[in-house]
Design an enzyme around this catalytic site. Structure first.
Site, PDB file in Angstrom:
ATOM      1  N   CYS A 215       0.751  -1.273   0.032  1.00  0.00           N
ATOM      2  CA  CYS A 215      -0.014  -0.033   0.063  1.00  0.00           C
ATOM      3  C   CYS A 215       1.004   1.061   0.006  1.00  0.00           C
ATOM      4  CB  CYS A 215      -0.961  -0.111   1.338  1.00  0.00           C
ATOM      5  SG  CYS A 215      -1.973   1.561   1.328  1.00  0.00           S
ATOM      6  N   CYS A 218       0.001   3.125   3.820  1.00  0.00           N
ATOM      7  CA  CYS A 218       0.759   2.538   5.109  1.00  0.00           C
ATOM      8  C   CYS A 218       1.638   1.271   4.877  1.00  0.00           C
ATOM      9  CB  CYS A 218      -0.772   1.847   5.783  1.00  0.00           C
ATOM     10  SG  CYS A 218      -1.641   0.522   5.366  1.00  0.00           S
ATOM     11  N   CYS A 237      -6.370  -2.227   0.354  1.00  0.00           N
ATOM     12  CA  CYS A 237      -5.276  -2.516   1.736  1.00  0.00           C
ATOM     13  C   CYS A 237      -6.307  -2.599   2.666  1.00  0.00           C
ATOM     14  CB  CYS A 237      -4.560  -1.174   1.822  1.00  0.00           C
ATOM     15  SG  CYS A 237      -3.899  -1.213   3.317  1.00  0.00           S
ATOM     16  N   CYS A 240      -5.833   0.196   5.799  1.00  0.00           N
ATOM     17  CA  CYS A 240      -6.057   1.628   5.950  1.00  0.00           C
ATOM     18  C   CYS A 240      -7.396   2.019   4.976  1.00  0.00           C
ATOM     19  CB  CYS A 240      -4.772   2.595   5.334  1.00  0.00           C
ATOM     20  SG  CYS A 240      -4.405   2.375   3.913  1.00  0.00           S
ATOM     21  N   ASP A 369      20.801  -3.177 -18.454  1.00  0.00           N
ATOM     22  CA  ASP A 369      20.915  -4.359 -17.588  1.00  0.00           C
ATOM     23  C   ASP A 369      19.885  -5.040 -18.233  1.00  0.00           C
ATOM     24  OD1 ASP A 369      20.420  -5.722 -15.550  1.00  0.00           O
ATOM     25  OD2 ASP A 369      20.034  -4.430 -14.052  1.00  0.00           O
TER      26      ASP A 369
END
Length: 461
Positions: A215, A218, A237, A240, A369
Site C-alpha cells: 500500500c 501504510c 488495503c 487503511c 541491464d
C-alpha cells in the site's frame, strides 16, 4: 521589443535548421526522428514552447502501451475529422517531440494542425510538459523498466507526478487498476477520468512478480479481488482502506480474445458499448480502455470511439504483422518483465504450432541491464506444446540462450542466428507462424532488414 524580435528570429532559425536537417537525413535513408530536434534545441532551448502554443495537445505517457494507445487515439481523431499530427515514429524524448512540432509548423512557429497527439517517454514527460500546455494527459501504467535509466518504480512515478504538476489545464486519464498511476489524481485540482478492467482477462496467467505489492499509504500488503496481470487489478488495503478508485470508463466484460483481436464490452456513462479491438493480447484491452477514456475527455461519443478501435493500425513493432513468402511473422516489442510476460500470456491462447524468436540487445535505448529476463516466466513458454522451435539473436543472444536453457529447453533445440539477414531468411522459410520478441534497437535493426529486403515501409512512415 528588441528582445522579442531576437527570440522570434532564434526560433525561426531553429525551426529552419530542424527542417533542413530532417530532409537531409531522410535523403540519406535514415529516420531523422531525434537529431533534428537536438539541433533545434541547441539553437533555441525554448522553441518547443513557441511551437506548442495554441495547439490542443493530448499526451500519452507511462511504462507500457504508449505507442499502441497513441495509434488507437490517432484513429479516433481521424474518424472525428480532426486536423492533427502525431509523433508516430516513437521519438518520445524532448528532442524528438520538438522535431515533430517543428516539422508540422511554419517557419514562424505556427502549427499547421489544430491537435497534436504526443507519446511522451515517462522520464522525459516532466521536461516536455514544461513547454506543452496539454488538454489531456493519459497515463497507461507504471512498471519496473530499464533500472539503469529509470531506477525503481517510485522514481518513475515521481517523474510522472512532476510532469502532471506542469499540466494545470489537463484532464487526467488514469489507470484505476494500477495503484501507482491511480494515485496520481490525488490532491490534484485537475478533472480526473479513471479507467480500468472490471474482470480478469486471462483464464490462466504466467507467474509474475508484483512491482507494487504494498500500500502506498501504510505499506501493508494489498489484497486483490481479482488480478488482470502484474500488479493490476482490483486491489485494496485491508489495513487503511486505500483501494482501487471508482471508474468512469471500464471494460465490464471480455467476450473473446484470440490471435487476431479481442471482443469486449465497455461501460461508460451508464451505457454498455460493445467493441472489437483490432489487436490481440490482454494488454491491448487496457490500451483500448485508455483510448476510450481520452475520447471521453475530448467529448467524443463513446460509440464512435469504440468503433475506431476496430479500425486502427498498430504501431511499428507492436504486434506488427508481416506476410512474407506465405509465412506470418508477428513482431512484438519487449523491454521489461511485465510486458514480456504479457506476450507469453498472449501465446498461451494460441492453438497452432509456432516458432518463437527472441532478439536481445543491451544498448542505451534497450537498457544496459538485461537481468530482467530472469524475472520472465519463460518456463511457461517451454511447457507449451505449440512451441516447435526457439531462435535467439541480438547482442546478448548468448544470455538469452542461457535463460532458455535454464527454463528447460534442451540446448540442442536452441538456435543462435546473429545476422539479421540470415535470421529473416530462415524465418520466412517456416511453414508455421513466427512470433518475434525483440528489444527496441533489435526491433529497429530487424525491421530495417525486413523493410529493405521485402519492400515494407520504413518505421517512421
Amino acid at each position: 521589443m528588441w528582445y522579442n524580435y531576437r527570440m522570434k528570429l532564434r526560433a525561426t532559425i531553429s525551426i529552419l535548421a530542424c527542417k533542413l536537417s530532417r530532409r537531409l537525413i531522410r535523403l540519406l535513408g535514415r529516420g531523422g526522428t531525434d537529431f533534428p530536434g537536438r539541433v533545434a534545441l541547441k539553437l533555441c532551448p525554448d522553441v518547443l514552447g513557441v511551437l506548442a502554443k495554441n495547439v490542443t495537445t493530448v499526451i500519452v505517457t507511462g511504462t507500457n502501451g504508449k505507442t499502441t494507445t497513441s495509434r488507437m487515439i490517432e484513429q479516433v481523431l481521424a474518424d472525428a475529422g480532426i486536423s492533427y499530427f502525431a509523433n508516430k515514429s516513437g521519438a518520445n524524448l524532448l528532442s524528438g517531440v520538438t522535431a515533430e512540432f517543428a516539422m508540422h509548423a511554419s517557419l514562424t512557429g505556427k502549427c499547421k494542425y489544430d491537435y497534436a497527439l504526443i507519446e511522451a517517454d515517462e522520464a522525459a514527460f516532466k521536461a516536455i510538459s514544461k513547454y506543452v500546455d496539454a488538454k489531456v494527459v493519459a497515463v497507461t501504467n507504471v512498471f519496473r523498466d530499464q533500472l539503469d535509466r529509470y531506477g525503481e518504480v517510485s522514481h518513475t512515478l515521481d517523474n510522472i507526478r512532476i510532469g502532471i504538476s506542469h499540466c494545470e489545464n489537463a484532464v487526467l486519464c488514469l489507470n484505476a487498476d494500477d495503484s501507482l498511476s491511480g494515485s496520481l489524481g490525488e490532491g490534484r485540482p485537475n478533472p480526473v477520468i479513471y479507467y480500468g478492467v472490471d474482470t480478469p482477462i486471462y483464464q490462466t496467467r504466467v507467474a509474475e512478480l508484483s512491482d507494487a505489492p504494498y500500500c502506498l499509504k501504510c505499506k501493508h500488503a494489498y489484497v486483490y479481488d481479482y488480478v488482470t496481470y502484474g500488479h493490476l487489478g482490483g486491489y485494496r488495503c485491508p489495513n487503511c482502506g486505500y483501494a482501487r478508485p471508482a471508474t468512469q470508463v471500464s471494460v465490464s466484460k471480455v467476450i473473446s480474445s484470440d490471435t487476431k483481436c479481442s471482443q469486449v464490452e465497455f461501460t461508460q456513462d451508464g451505457k454498455m458499448i460493445p467493441a472489437t479491438i483490432n489487436l490481440p493480447g490482454g494488454y491491448n484491452i487496457y490500451n483500448a480502455a485508455t483510448a476510450m477514456a481520452v475520447g471521453k475527455a475530448l467529448g467524443f461519443a463513446p460509440e464512435k470511439t469504440a468503433a475506431s478501435l476496430g479500425r486502427f493500425s498498430c504501431g511499428f513493432g507492436r504486434m506488427e504483422q508481416f506476410e512474407i513468402h506465405g509465412t506470418s511473422l508477428r513482431m512484438i516489442l519487449i523491454k521489461n518483465p511485465a510486458g514480456c510476460n504479457q506476450v507469453l500470456n498472449f501465446l498461451t491462447d494460441t492453438t497452432e504450432p509456432f516458432v518463437f524468436v527472441a532478439c536481445l540487445n543491451d544498448r542505451a535505448q534497450d537498457g544496459k541491464d538485461v537481468s530482467w529476463i530472469w524475472d520472465v516466466d519463460f518456463e511457461r513458454l517451454i511447457a507449451m506444446e505449440q512451441l516447435e522451435r526457439i531462435v535467439v539473436s541480438g547482442i546478448r543472444a548468448d544470455d538469452m540462450a542461457m535463460r532458455f536453457k535454464y527454463a528447460g529447453m534442451p540446448e540442442e533445440k536452441i538456435e543462435v542466428i546473429r545476422d539479421y539477414g540470415q535470421l529473416v531468411e530462415s524465418l520466412t522459410a517456416q511453414d508455421k507462424p513466427v512470433y518475434i520478441m525483440p528489444t527496441y534497437t533489435a526491433m529497429l535493426e530487424l525491421r530495417g532488414t525486413i523493410s529493405k529486403n521485402y519492400g515494407f515501409k520504413a518505421f517512421w512512415e
